[in-house]
Design an enzyme around this catalytic site. Structure first.
Site, PDB file in Angstrom:
ATOM      1  CG  PHE A   1      -1.952   1.022   1.206  1.00  0.00           C
ATOM      2  CD1 PHE A   1      -3.208   0.940   0.276  1.00  0.00           C
ATOM      3  CD2 PHE A   1      -1.824   2.151   1.793  1.00  0.00           C
ATOM      4  CE1 PHE A   1      -3.964   2.030   0.188  1.00  0.00           C
ATOM      5  CE2 PHE A   1      -2.595   3.313   1.771  1.00  0.00           C
ATOM      6  CZ  PHE A   1      -3.741   3.049   0.892  1.00  0.00           C
TER       7      PHE A   1
ATOM      8  CG  ASP B   1       0.493  -2.133   6.659  1.00  0.00           C
ATOM      9  OD1 ASP B   1      -0.655  -2.434   7.255  1.00  0.00           O
ATOM     10  OD2 ASP B   1       0.572  -1.211   5.958  1.00  0.00           O
TER      11      ASP B   1
ATOM     12  CE1 TYR C   1      -8.948   3.205   6.617  1.00  0.00           C
ATOM     13  CE2 TYR C   1      -7.910   4.276   8.269  1.00  0.00           C
ATOM     14  CZ  TYR C   1      -7.948   3.944   7.174  1.00  0.00           C
ATOM     15  OH  TYR C   1      -6.869   4.240   6.459  1.00  0.00           O
ATOM     16  CE  LYS C   2      -7.238  -0.412   5.384  1.00  0.00           C
ATOM     17  NZ  LYS C   2      -7.852   0.097   4.037  1.00  0.00           N
TER      18      LYS C   2
ATOM     19  NE  ARG D   1      -9.519  -3.121  -2.339  1.00  0.00           N
ATOM     20  CZ  ARG D   1      -9.140  -2.415  -1.325  1.00  0.00           C
ATOM     21  NH1 ARG D   1      -7.798  -2.893  -1.032  1.00  0.00           N
ATOM     22  NH2 ARG D   1      -9.752  -1.360  -0.859  1.00  0.00           N
TER      23      ARG D   1
END
Lengths: 413, 413
Positions: free
Chosen positions: B131, B202, B227-228, B372
């Site tokens: 990312f 990560d 927040y995921k 996705r």
């Protein structure tokens, strides 16, 4: 203190309230019954519209809009949009302020950028009495930049003695968090510039307390916090200012994706976006931003010069009222030299503050012996100030602060 | 794709739902009517208790408690307390996780600390497909540490070719944000250690998606986002992990007051507190922390192994269902090699995603051509997956994605 003035009566304070053009703003805040809140310089009060604005973000934008809210609710633009709303309060033309991260993180960014803009200079000057996180971050930044060092001035008054050719940047607080002393932003910035250095102001105790004029004063960088006089809520996102003239060349190492020229292109190499946005780092803390957004609704109704006028009147009044108590007042009497707080010394200041809190008068204590009272003209009246001073007098007269429950230290003061 | 299996019917999916031990957890979330939400890997859904918990912090703790809530409501301890609540999900013994800042800021801290723990080594390895913020921050960190440099691997598989004697640290994503590929945390960490380097993971796309075992894998540092899959809300505070064995020697340059040994003593010199707390920086974003706190209430009821089992079943099911559509599936079929998402290629993926969103099926697009879908077992059913695959089939069969309103790009994808 030789200039003893006649101390106003409570009735005279009530008359001042009746004539106060800002009195109606009290209705914009939700304050608990029975509390005289003199700690808005530490955590501002709750704006009436904040609960609804936060609820809207949680239930509608997050719960209903979900990921679509990045576009539909304007989440992506919030750091810049809130920065734009703050700009007039800071005397900043558009495009120089963003809201993001904490004051500490933001100072890391702007100080790093300043060191890079002055590659031949490696010294950072700060003031020994600064709010410590500024010193700790200065230590952190100089610890990673090769050859950099920080020098702590005994006080801002010693600046000229240290403004040598190696000084890259000076970090100072506009208002001292303990004494409430206000520095002359224009004059100090000019002296720093004359020495070839860059000026970074910490306006945590200024933003929302008095008009700030970054552009007019030719400030280079600034940082400040959203949760004091701005009333943005606990741990509200902070802000930073980067003068337009530095933006093209400024590079900061917290180069996260929100500062990229094309964050949603997901390219492997960092390319900073044009403008102050290159000082953004990660995904913004949106719930905190919603509360700050609501607090800025209040500020739109307010003339900051009127706030300053009332602030000076309130602090004058408080100093007049407490002068007979005999506690040393460390805040300057001269209006041009102070922010919006008054600090008194008392060897048992901690216990005195605890006794006041039990009476509903909330100030705070700063070691070793300072009692600190913040005056927030949006929600404090002249009679509030009168009543607070009366409580302080009674706490001292009765000696009730000596009770054991007040002298025992809590975890956080 | 030669292993064509019989594709389940919707009735068979309904039977799977009826037998699903996690089915009841759907009630813990507030999701909009008519939405099939396959983007919990980007922004998790709203936990039912979050609005009330946030309201409590805003109205009671902030509005009523005001500054007193730092003690009375436990604000001061929240970064550690939330870290402790997260620890079991990360396979971390107590005292190694704190919740703070953003993933980007936290990576800056731990990578800086890693470089300092390996002073004779100056290379940081990262993966080209990471990312991007991880790469940008790696660039930012290596840009300030004297002599440091970053090397981007074509893929994590090339790690061994680059693990030379100058490598101080390796930064990798446990799950690839695009392909959903899962790395073997234990094996990779061991290889990195054998080369004398430190391993930073990560886990943004792992935390809450599958059991993570930092301690067992001897991980050195890790960062992740709230927040995921954790459902902490938009811009939720992130977290970081520092293995206990490194804490005494680890120093990070974002040395703000919340990481100080005595933050309320207001001393001018920085002295890091013992333990992982030295990785804290500024005042924590408390509103975001309240929402994350509520989301962790849900996780307390959940066995993460059961989540993983269902996640694999959902992703298997989706891949079975979409296989006949003929779009290349970039997510590994082998269960041990994937996280909790499925990515498909389509040259007009952006438009296909927009057409799906109009049908209420929310996935997302990642340039240049990835569609996705994230699968969150807490609030997705087998029939949800069946219906989503059916919508995708219809969007492709009808060609409706070719309509101009779908092909026109928005500001943020």
């Amino acid at each position: 203190m030789s200039d003893l003035r006649p101390v106003p009566t409570r009735e005279e304070c009530a008359a001042l309230d009746a004539a106060d053009p800002l009195a109606g703003l009290r209705e914009e805040f939700l304050l608990p019954e029975g509390v005289l809140y003199l700690d808005g310089n530490s955590l501002g009060a709750l704006p009436r519209r904040a609960p609804e604005r936060v609820r809207e973000m949680v239930e509608q934008e997050w719960g209903h809009g979900l990921i679509r809210s990045w576009n539909d609710a304007g989440w992506y633009g919030m750091p810049r949009r809130l920065g734009a709303r703050l700009s007039p309060m800071l005397g900043a033309a558009p495009g120089q302020v963003v809201v993001c991260d904490s004051t500490s993180v933001n100072l890391f960014k702007v100080l790093s950028a300043a060191l890079r803009l002055r590659p031949g200079r490696r010294t950072v000057l700060a003031e020994n009495a600064a709010f410590p996180t500024d010193l700790y971050i200065t230590e952190g930044v100089t610890g990673v930049f090769d050859g950099a060092r920080s020098v702590l001035l005994p006080s801002a008054a010693d600046l000229d003695d240290h403004l040598g050719e190696d000084v890259a940047a000076v970090v100072l607080s506009h208002v001292d968090y303990r004494t409430g002393e206000l520095l002359d932003m224009a004059a100090v910035t000019e002296r720093v510039h004359r020495a070839g250095a860059l000026m970074i102001w910490d306006v945590c105790h200024t933003a929302g307390a008095l008009p700030v004029e970054f552009d007019r004063c030719q400030v280079d960088f600034a940082v400040g916090c959203g949760y004091k006089y701005l009333n943005g809520g606990p741990g509200a996102p902070a802000f930073l200012y980067v003068a337009e003239r530095h933006q093209a060349d400024a590079r900061q190492p917290l180069s996260g994706w929100f500062g990229h020229a094309r964050p949603f292109a997901f390219e492997p190499g960092y390319e900073p976006v044009d403008g102050v946005g290159r000082f953004l780092t990660g995904t913004p803390p949106l719930l905190g931003m919603a509360a700050l957004d609501a607090s800025l609704d209040v500020w739109e109704k307010v003339d900051l010069q009127a706030v300053r006028t009332k602030s000076l009147a309130l602090t004058d009044l408080f100093m007049d009222l407490v002068e007979p108590l005999g506690l040393p007042v460390v805040t300057p009497r001269q209006q041009t030299l102070r922010g919006s707080q008054v600090a008194l010394r008392h060897p048992d200041g901690y216990a005195v503050v605890q006794a006041l809190i039990e009476r509903g008068v909330i100030g705070d204590f700063r070691a070793p012996d300072l009692i600190r009272f913040g005056f927030t003209p949006l929600y404090l009246s002249y009679t509030d100030v009168w009543d607070s001073a009366r409580h302080l007098a009674e706490v001292l007269e009765t000696g009730e602060w000596r009770e054991e429950r007040f002298t025992r230290r809590g975890a956080v003061t």
